[in-house]
Design a protein around this motif. Structure first.
Motif, mmCIF file in Angstrom:
data_model
loop_
_atom_site.group_PDB
_atom_site.id
_atom_site.type_symbol
_atom_site.label_atom_id
_atom_site.label_comp_id
_atom_site.label_asym_id
_atom_site.label_seq_id
_atom_site.Cartn_x
_atom_site.Cartn_y
_atom_site.Cartn_z
ATOM 1 N N LYS B 70 25.314 28.742 13.767
ATOM 2 C CA LYS B 70 25.089 27.346 14.147
ATOM 3 C C LYS B 70 23.688 26.870 13.823
ATOM 4 N N MET B 71 22.794 27.813 13.518
ATOM 5 C CA MET B 71 21.471 27.364 13.093
ATOM 6 C C MET B 71 21.506 26.890 11.639
ATOM 7 N N ILE B 72 22.503 27.367 10.891
ATOM 8 C CA ILE B 72 22.554 26.981 9.479
ATOM 9 C C ILE B 72 22.843 25.484 9.339
ATOM 10 N N ASN B 73 23.735 24.926 10.207
ATOM 11 C CA ASN B 73 23.927 23.466 10.153
ATOM 12 C C ASN B 73 23.225 22.774 11.320
ATOM 13 N N ARG B 74 22.374 23.544 11.983
ATOM 14 C CA ARG B 74 21.491 23.025 13.030
ATOM 15 C C ARG B 74 22.219 22.368 14.187
ATOM 16 N N ILE B 75 23.452 22.861 14.462
ATOM 17 C CA ILE B 75 24.095 22.524 15.733
ATOM 18 C C ILE B 75 23.211 23.131 16.818
ATOM 19 N N ILE B 76 22.621 24.276 16.507
ATOM 20 C CA ILE B 76 21.563 24.854 17.336
ATOM 21 C C ILE B 76 20.281 24.797 16.500
ATOM 22 N N GLU B 77 19.260 24.147 17.037
ATOM 23 C CA GLU B 77 18.000 24.030 16.293
ATOM 24 C C GLU B 77 17.217 25.329 16.414
ATOM 25 N N PRO B 78 16.781 25.891 15.278
ATOM 26 C CA PRO B 78 16.006 27.129 15.351
ATOM 27 C C PRO B 78 14.676 26.917 16.071
ATOM 28 N N THR B 79 14.239 27.973 16.770
ATOM 29 C CA THR B 79 12.929 27.909 17.408
ATOM 30 C C THR B 79 11.841 28.056 16.343
ATOM 31 N N SER B 80 12.097 28.962 15.402
ATOM 32 C CA SER B 80 11.178 29.090 14.271
ATOM 33 C C SER B 80 11.927 29.660 13.083
ATOM 34 N N GLY B 81 11.263 29.714 11.970
ATOM 35 C CA GLY B 81 11.908 30.190 10.749
ATOM 36 C C GLY B 81 12.414 29.022 9.937
ATOM 37 N N SER B 82 12.980 29.297 8.770
ATOM 38 C CA SER B 82 13.488 28.180 7.985
ATOM 39 C C SER B 82 14.804 28.489 7.275
ATOM 40 N N ILE B 83 15.479 27.403 6.925
ATOM 41 C CA ILE B 83 16.774 27.462 6.256
ATOM 42 C C ILE B 83 16.608 26.747 4.923
ATOM 43 N N VAL B 84 16.911 27.452 3.859
ATOM 44 C CA VAL B 84 16.852 26.821 2.545
ATOM 45 C C VAL B 84 18.261 26.850 1.965
ATOM 46 N N ILE B 85 18.796 25.670 1.636
ATOM 47 C CA ILE B 85 20.125 25.619 1.048
ATOM 48 C C ILE B 85 20.014 25.056 -0.362
ATOM 49 N N ASP B 86 20.483 25.824 -1.305
ATOM 50 C CA ASP B 86 20.479 25.409 -2.708
ATOM 51 C C ASP B 86 19.088 24.938 -3.136
ATOM 52 N N GLY B 87 18.086 25.694 -2.737
ATOM 53 C CA GLY B 87 16.729 25.395 -3.162
ATOM 54 C C GLY B 87 16.003 24.361 -2.325
ATOM 55 N N GLU B 88 16.736 23.690 -1.410
ATOM 56 C CA GLU B 88 16.092 22.658 -0.604
ATOM 57 C C GLU B 88 15.855 23.155 0.822
ATOM 58 N N ASP B 89 14.626 23.010 1.289
ATOM 59 C CA ASP B 89 14.340 23.373 2.672
ATOM 60 C C ASP B 89 14.962 22.316 3.588
ATOM 61 N N VAL B 90 15.963 22.724 4.382
ATOM 62 C CA VAL B 90 16.683 21.744 5.203
ATOM 63 C C VAL B 90 16.332 21.890 6.680
ATOM 64 N N THR B 91 15.285 22.665 6.969
ATOM 65 C CA THR B 91 14.939 22.949 8.358
ATOM 66 C C THR B 91 14.605 21.693 9.145
ATOM 67 N N THR B 92 14.046 20.677 8.473
ATOM 68 C CA THR B 92 13.635 19.491 9.228
ATOM 69 C C THR B 92 14.228 18.185 8.689
ATOM 70 N N ILE B 93 15.167 18.257 7.723
ATOM 71 C CA ILE B 93 15.751 17.002 7.227
ATOM 72 C C ILE B 93 16.710 16.442 8.282
ATOM 73 N N ASP B 94 17.164 15.213 8.080
ATOM 74 C CA ASP B 94 18.122 14.600 9.001
ATOM 75 C C ASP B 94 19.348 15.508 9.135
ATOM 76 N N PRO B 95 19.618 16.000 10.361
ATOM 77 C CA PRO B 95 20.710 16.975 10.507
ATOM 78 C C PRO B 95 22.078 16.417 10.091
ATOM 79 N N ASN B 96 22.295 15.118 10.298
ATOM 80 C CA ASN B 96 23.608 14.571 9.953
ATOM 81 C C ASN B 96 23.833 14.560 8.449
ATOM 82 N N ARG B 97 22.761 14.301 7.725
ATOM 83 C CA ARG B 97 22.868 14.350 6.265
ATOM 84 C C ARG B 97 23.183 15.778 5.820
#
Ligand SMILES: Nc1ncnc2c1ncn2[C@@H]1O[C@H](COP(=O)(O)OP(=O)(O)O)[C@@H](O)[C@H]1O
Ligand SMILES: [Mg+2]
Lengths: 218, 412
Positions: B70-97
């Protein structure tokens, strides 16, 4: 039963009862509609913000514990005499069932349904409008129905503080007891109130049929 | 999930877009600490999911699989660390997008009960503002892909479907806008075992065409072995005990935890890794058409080395098994012998085939194509031979490993 049919046969009595019934409908509908708007907003707020949930529910519950006659009288100095104090007071009473059912209706929506909506990228507002409210609607509508029945009954008391409605016929009867015709007036007013309640119930049945989505109707 | 032609046009391979790098999902030091708890539920999870693969997160209950997913689609927001999908850091982008690009399937499915199947499947395309005709066509296409006739199911409500059908709709809904990534949390967990096996097989067949990048959570090691291109065996706090292919996990468990978790019967489990089509099954068994004259059939059986003849219908679908003595009865051919049972398709695992054989009590399974037409016969000896081959390969592997070990020490 003969004495009562005689009472009802009198055209002027019938005209009075029908006039008062229409007043009574207004006296019920206005507070219920106001309470629905306010209660819905309060209910959604209580659902969304857990910290205000209990305070909101406590306050609207407290309203219902204030004796109706006292509340009507207390409101007169503030809003004046006539229909207004009654409408304000009845709105306050109608809030509890509506707020409570809005809160429990929204809470009863399957968490997996809400989570999957979220997972698909629905914004909080879209989720509320398209998923949560439609699924909570049967419970919310039941709350509005209870509020309506409650209001029809309590509205009769408005007549004591100069308000409109079928309460006037009932209290005109009560004041004249045991004079001739007093019992008839008392019974006549009550009977019409019961009839109105039944009509409203049918109305809610129809509203339910029309507005509850087929997928969640049982 | 039948219509192959449809599936091809339905979903372009995920590889067509993005950076083209082989890593699709890159989890870096992903950590979740729930408020008011001492230990993190997920502690510095670092994992790369290759494009087009199914990576299964498997581990005991409470080890943090769901939280990780659930951290991958940020249904649960990570406390720390990052998620990169297809080269894009999505850790802080608009979760709905972010979420509109990720298909999400959960065990409880969560279909919207108040709207039709069509509207359920149309959810994300609507959010993305597709026009009505395109949405309508897409819904029909997807229902077809997951094996539900659109004419029948489009206008139904979720409550009118069985559990298995609902799960199919759940998958169709997740695929609706053709997201390159799918997250699946125990998607087949609440379904009866027989339907589960069928859905797993159908999903694998679908995935072979779609090539989505999939993070798949289960607590069931057998399901992990069956579904995963790679498996991450997780222990407490989502610490990775081993991240490897199913073969490696079974043949080279990295530590005692993995060994215990995989459990005994590793050879039997490997039957779940081998597919019927990889086995040298019999394709020249004796067959006949069910509408042929019985005398012709009898003679053909009599003149062959076979003890039974398999009768097929006009479309080549197996109907009945007939042995010599069956011809002594004076009944129409359609009532002689035994009904043909125990069908498996080429992509079925040997374990599935074995199960079918035991249920069918014939000692053989009939291999059919996806339309149910006869391809050949798999018997229990074929399976035993294949177990024998695996054993030999393992023994050789271990010998080789022993020979290599001393060299490693020298190198260090
Ligand atoms: N919302 C939450 N608040 C506090 N603790 C949680 C929450 N969700 C999960 N946990 C805890 O985090 C740990 C991992 O949970 P979870 O990811 O659901 O495990 P799994 O899916 O592997 O069974 C568990 O100890 C669980 O109790
Ligand atoms: Mg879980």
């Amino acid at each position: 039963m003969g004495f009562f049919t005689e009472y009802l046969a009198d055209p002027s009595t019938r005209a009075t009862l029908i006039d008062q019934s229409l007043e009574h409908v207004t006296l019920t509908a206005v507070p219920v509609l106001s309470a629905t708007v306010i209660g819905l907003l309060l209910g959604i707020l209580a659902h969304r913000v857990p910290t205000v949930r209990q305070p909101i529910l406590s306050v609207v519950s407290t309203f219902l514990t204030i004796p109706s006659l006292a509340l009507f009288a207390l409101l007169i100095p503030i809003v004046g005499i006539g229909a207004t104090p009654a409408i304000v007071a009845l709105t306050m009473y109608a809030l509890l069932p509506i707020v409570r059912n809005t809160v429990s209706g929204l809470a009863s929506v399957d968490r997996a349904v809400v989570e999957s909506a979220k997972g698909m990228g629905m914004t909080a507002t879209t989720r509320l409008l398209r998923i949560e409210l439609p699924n909570a609607w049967p419970v919310m509508l039941a709350g509005v129905r209870v509020a309506t029945l409650l209001t029809i009954g309590i509205a009769a008391i408005a007549a004591l503080v100069g308000g409109p409605g079928l309460g006037q016929e009932i209290f005109s009867g009560i004041r004249r007891i045991p004079a001739a015709g007093s019992l008839e007036a008392l019974l006549g007013g009550t009977l019409f109130i019961v009839a109105l309640a039944l009509l409203f119930d049918l109305l809610y049945l129809a509203i339910g049929r029309l507005t509850i989505p087929r997928g969640i109707r049982d | 999930m039948t219509d192959r032609a449809n599936a091809d046009t339905a979903v372009s391979p995920a590889a067509a877009e993005g950076t083209g790098s082989s890593v699709m999902i890159d989890l870096i030091e992903l950590t979740k600490r729930f408020p008011g708890t001492q230990d993190p539920a997920v502690d510095r999870l670092t994992l790369q999911i290759p494009r087009g693969e199914i990576v299964v997160f498997v581990g005991p209950s409470g080890c943090g699989k769901t939280t990780s997913l659930k951290m991958i689609n940020r249904i649960i927001e990570p406390t720390s660390g990052s998620i990169v999908i297809d080269g894009e850091d999505v850790t802080t982008i608009d979760p709905n997008r972010l979420r509109r690009r990720i298909g999400y399937v959960i065990q409880q499915i969560g279909l919207f009960p108040h709207v039709t199947i069509e509207e359920n499947v149309a959810t994300v395309p609507k959010l993305l503002g597709w026009d009505r005709d395109r949405i309508h066509a897409r819904v029909d296409e997807l229902l077809d892909v997951v094996g539900l006739d659109p004419e029948i199911y489009r206008q139904r409500y979720p409550k009118e479907l069985s559990g298995g059908q609902r799960q199919r709709v759940g998958v169709a809904r997740a695929l609706a806008a053709d997201p390159p990534v799918l997250l699946m949390d125990e998607p087949f967990g609440a379904i009866d075992p027989i339907t589960r096996t069928r859905l797993q097989n159908e999903f694998l067949r679908l995935q072979a065409e779609l090539q989505k990048t999939i993070a798949f959570v289960t607590h069931d090691i057998d399901e992990a072995i069956k579904m995963g291109d790679r498996i991450a065996i997780l222990r407490e706090h989502s610490h990775i005990a081993q991240f490897a292919t199913p073969e490696e996990i079974l043949t080279q468990p990295a530590n005692e935890f993995v060994e215990d978790f995989v459990g005994t019967g590793a050879t039997l489990k490997r039957l779940k890794l081998s597919r019927v089509r990889e086995v040298d099954y019999t394709t020249d068994a004796l067959t006949g058409r069910i509408d042929e004259p019985r005398e012709v059939l009898r003679r053909r059986l009599h003149e062959s080395e076979w003890t039974a003849i398999l009768l097929l219908d006009a479309d080549g679908r197996p109907q009945r098994w007939l042995r010599g003595p069956d011809f002594l009865h004076d009944r129409p051919v359609t009532q002689l012998g035994l009904p043909a049972r125990a069908f498996v398709e080429g992509h079925a695992t040997l374990s599935d085939a074995l199960e079918e054989m035991l249920l069918g009590s014939a000692g053989v399974a009939i291999v059919v194509d996806n339309r149910g037409s006869y391809l050949g016969i798999l018997d229990i000896d074929d399976i035993i031979t294949s177990i024998q081959t695996m054993r030999d390969a393992d023994a050789e592997f271990h010998r080789a490993a022993k020979l290599v070990d001393p060299l490693d020490e020298v190198a260090e």
